[in-house]
Design a protein around this motif. Structure first.
Motif, PDB file in Angstrom:
ATOM      1  N   SER A 192      58.675   5.751  59.138  1.00 37.37           N
ATOM      2  CA  SER A 192      58.488   5.959  57.696  1.00 37.37           C
ATOM      3  C   SER A 192      57.599   7.169  57.372  1.00 37.37           C
ATOM      4  O   SER A 192      57.533   7.585  56.221  1.00 37.37           O
ATOM      5  N   ASP A 193      56.953   7.757  58.383  1.00 37.97           N
ATOM      6  CA  ASP A 193      56.188   8.987  58.156  1.00 37.97           C
ATOM      7  C   ASP A 193      57.101  10.189  57.962  1.00 37.97           C
ATOM      8  O   ASP A 193      56.649  11.256  57.535  1.00 37.97           O
ATOM      9  N   PHE A 194      58.371  10.034  58.266  1.00 31.33           N
ATOM     10  CA  PHE A 194      59.335  11.127  58.161  1.00 31.33           C
ATOM     11  C   PHE A 194      60.426  10.710  57.179  1.00 31.33           C
ATOM     12  O   PHE A 194      61.043   9.673  57.342  1.00 31.33           O
ATOM     13  N   LYS A 195      60.658  11.521  56.176  1.00 33.03           N
ATOM     14  CA  LYS A 195      61.612  11.190  55.117  1.00 33.03           C
ATOM     15  C   LYS A 195      62.889  12.002  55.263  1.00 33.03           C
ATOM     16  O   LYS A 195      62.951  12.979  55.996  1.00 33.03           O
ATOM     17  N   GLY A 196      63.895  11.605  54.506  1.00 31.21           N
ATOM     18  CA  GLY A 196      65.164  12.322  54.508  1.00 31.21           C
ATOM     19  C   GLY A 196      65.985  11.977  55.730  1.00 31.21           C
ATOM     20  O   GLY A 196      65.812  10.937  56.355  1.00 31.21           O
TER      21      GLY A 196
END
Length: 165
Positions: free
Chosen positions: A40-44
């Motif tokens: 969840s620390d990385f989006k898209g």
């Protein structure tokens, strides 16, 4: 589970095999500065590249190829995850000059490896695999490479990234 070999010898994968359409499992790994990171620390759109060790020829080539291709696609984050220590990953990245891939270490807990079914029981390494996760955290592409010393299907993975956008 996927049937995988390493150097032609069967290995046992530990964890939960994921499939297209599954909700992407969360995990906890360590970045090159020893900070804990989760999915969840990385989006898209995320392309997750699982490799045994960055210090091997195929893993090096795989990481470089995804780094190069990711630079051409807006809005995609490429994560390369191995059990290499964060210090070794940082050294490798510095020497390689890569700027579009984020290397993450699963050495501490094997959290990613178990969540995605890529822990090689006999070696405590991650098997070679590629996953694409869309912005809704759904898995849209999965490849468990059947022989760990072989390359993944780069074209199929990159096409899946473009479709997931």
């Amino acid at each position: 589970m996927a049937h995988v070999t390493f150097g032609g010898n069967p290995v046992t994968l530990v964890g939960h095999e994921v499939k297209v359409g599954d909700q992407a499992p969360n995990f906890k790994v360590i970045d090159n500065d020893l900070n804990e990171k989760t999915l969840s620390d990385f989006k898209g759109v995320r392309l997750i590249s699982s490799v045994p060790s960055l210090d091997t020829g195929v893993c090096d080539a795989q990481t470089r190829r995804f780094n190069e291709e990711a630079g051409k696609i807006d809005g995609v984050t490429v994560l390369t995850i191995s059990v290499d220590l964060p210090f070794a990953q940082k050294r490798w990245c510095g020497a390689s000059g890569l700027d579009h891939v984020i290397t993450l270490s699963d050495h501490r807990d094997l959290s990613f490896g178990e969540a995605y079914g890529v822990v090689i029981k006999e070696l405590r390494l991650l098997s070679r695999a590629v996953f694409v996760v869309n912005s809704n955290d759904e898995i849209t592409y999965v490849e468990y490479v059947d022989e760990v010393t072989h390359h993944p299907n780069y074209e199929a993975a990159l096409a899946a990234v473009k479709e997931a956008k």
